[in-house]
Design a protein around this motif. Structure first.
Motif, short mmCIF file in Angstrom:
data_model
loop_
_atom_site.label_atom_id
_atom_site.label_comp_id
_atom_site.label_asym_id
_atom_site.label_seq_id
_atom_site.Cartn_x
_atom_site.Cartn_y
_atom_site.Cartn_z
N UNK A 3 29.78 37.88 37.42
CA UNK A 3 30.50 38.24 36.28
C UNK A 3 31.74 38.72 36.73
N UNK A 4 32.47 38.52 37.87
CA UNK A 4 33.58 39.11 38.26
C UNK A 4 33.65 40.43 38.55
N UNK A 5 32.44 40.90 39.39
CA UNK A 5 32.30 42.35 39.63
C UNK A 5 32.08 43.03 38.03
N UNK A 6 31.45 42.66 37.12
CA UNK A 6 31.29 43.08 35.96
C UNK A 6 32.67 43.41 35.43
N UNK A 7 33.60 42.38 35.41
CA UNK A 7 34.67 42.15 34.91
C UNK A 7 35.64 43.49 35.45
N UNK A 8 35.25 43.65 37.07
CA UNK A 8 36.01 44.87 37.61
C UNK A 8 35.83 46.16 36.80
N UNK A 207 42.95 41.87 35.49
CA UNK A 207 43.73 41.46 36.47
C UNK A 207 44.89 42.10 36.87
N UNK A 208 45.74 42.37 35.62
CA UNK A 208 47.05 42.84 35.79
C UNK A 208 47.07 44.29 36.72
N UNK A 209 46.13 45.32 36.24
CA UNK A 209 46.08 46.51 37.14
C UNK A 209 45.59 46.16 38.40
N UNK A 210 44.41 45.07 38.55
CA UNK A 210 43.87 45.08 39.81
C UNK A 210 45.12 44.43 40.89
N UNK A 211 45.81 43.55 40.33
CA UNK A 211 47.12 43.31 41.45
C UNK A 211 47.99 43.96 41.44
N UNK A 216 50.25 47.77 45.97
CA UNK A 216 50.62 49.02 46.52
C UNK A 216 50.12 49.46 47.65
N UNK A 217 48.93 48.53 47.85
CA UNK A 217 48.32 48.92 49.14
C UNK A 217 49.11 48.72 50.58
#
Length: 220
Positions: A3-8, A207-211, A216-217
């Motif tokens: 489940x997309x890692x518990x929806x991130x 997804x927005x926060x994940x991207x 920023x990495x």
């Protein structure tokens, strides 16, 4: 996918409104049951109606049984996602449990006709809708299934067949159309549709926060 890692981790996706329609005898109830067995988290939208309960039916399980006055007040207050009058009785989908499910990231399954689907598809929740129409492999097969139930007279079956043709004429209003000539294959395709729709970008707000984090990495 888990489940997309518990929806991130609780950035959870927004729920779906899964509208499943078909003419009587095309297998809608069977596939709706199978879909919920595949994923028990899918909630079923229990309709409200003004008709009297039948033996064995319970309020809140098969239907929410309401008086005509109470039902019409719900409509006036905007508490119905869709409603219609069928053979002198009112039927409709209460909005509150559906909106709560969407906010929680849960999917809701609607077993409704094309008119109800059209109303929900034209509502403020239209971006959350995925609509699926089931077709029989042939009209002869559909009639055979109806007769196989051994419940209705010839006149009633003729009426159901006429109504089926009217319902089928609205097939182009749906996002997906499946021919139910093999129930196992049709179920697999139904699952695939639900899985793909859950993965749409706009239904995954995390997804927005994940991207942003990825961007920023620093390169190693």
């Amino acid at each position: 996918m888990a489940d997309q890692a518990a929806e991130r981790a609780t950035g959870q996706r927004r729920g779906l409104l899964i509208i499943l329609s078909s003419p009587s005898g095309a297998g809608k109830s069977t596939l709706a049951r199978r879909l919920r067995l595949w994923d028990p988290t899918i909630r079923f939208s229990v309709s409200a109606t003004t008709r009297a309960p039948r033996p064995g039916e319970q309020d809140g399980r098969e239907y929410h049984f309401r008086s005509r006055a109470d039902f019409l007040q719900m409509v006036e207050r905007g508490e119905m996602l869709e409603h219609a009058e069928v053979f002198g009785n009112l039927y409709g989908s209460p909005a509150a449990p559906v909106e709560a499910a969407l906010a929680e990231g849960a999917d809701t399954l609607f077993d409704i006709d094309w008119q109800g689907g059209q109303q929900i598809g034209g509502s403020a929740l239209r971006e959350d809708v995925v609509s699926i129409f089931l077709l029989p492999p042939s009209m002869a097969e559909l009639e055979q299934r109806l007769r196989g139930r051994a419940q209705d007279s010839d006149a009633v079956i003729e009426g159901r067949m006429a109504k089926s043709r009217a319902e089928i004429s609205h097939w182009k209003a749906y996002d997906y159309v499946l021919v139910n000539d093999d129930v196992d294959l049709c179920e697999a395709r139904l699952r695939a549709i639900v899985t793909a729709e859950r993965l749409r970008r706009q239904r995954q707000p995390w997804l927005e926060g994940f991207v942003d984090g990825l961007m920023q990495e620093k390169d190693r």
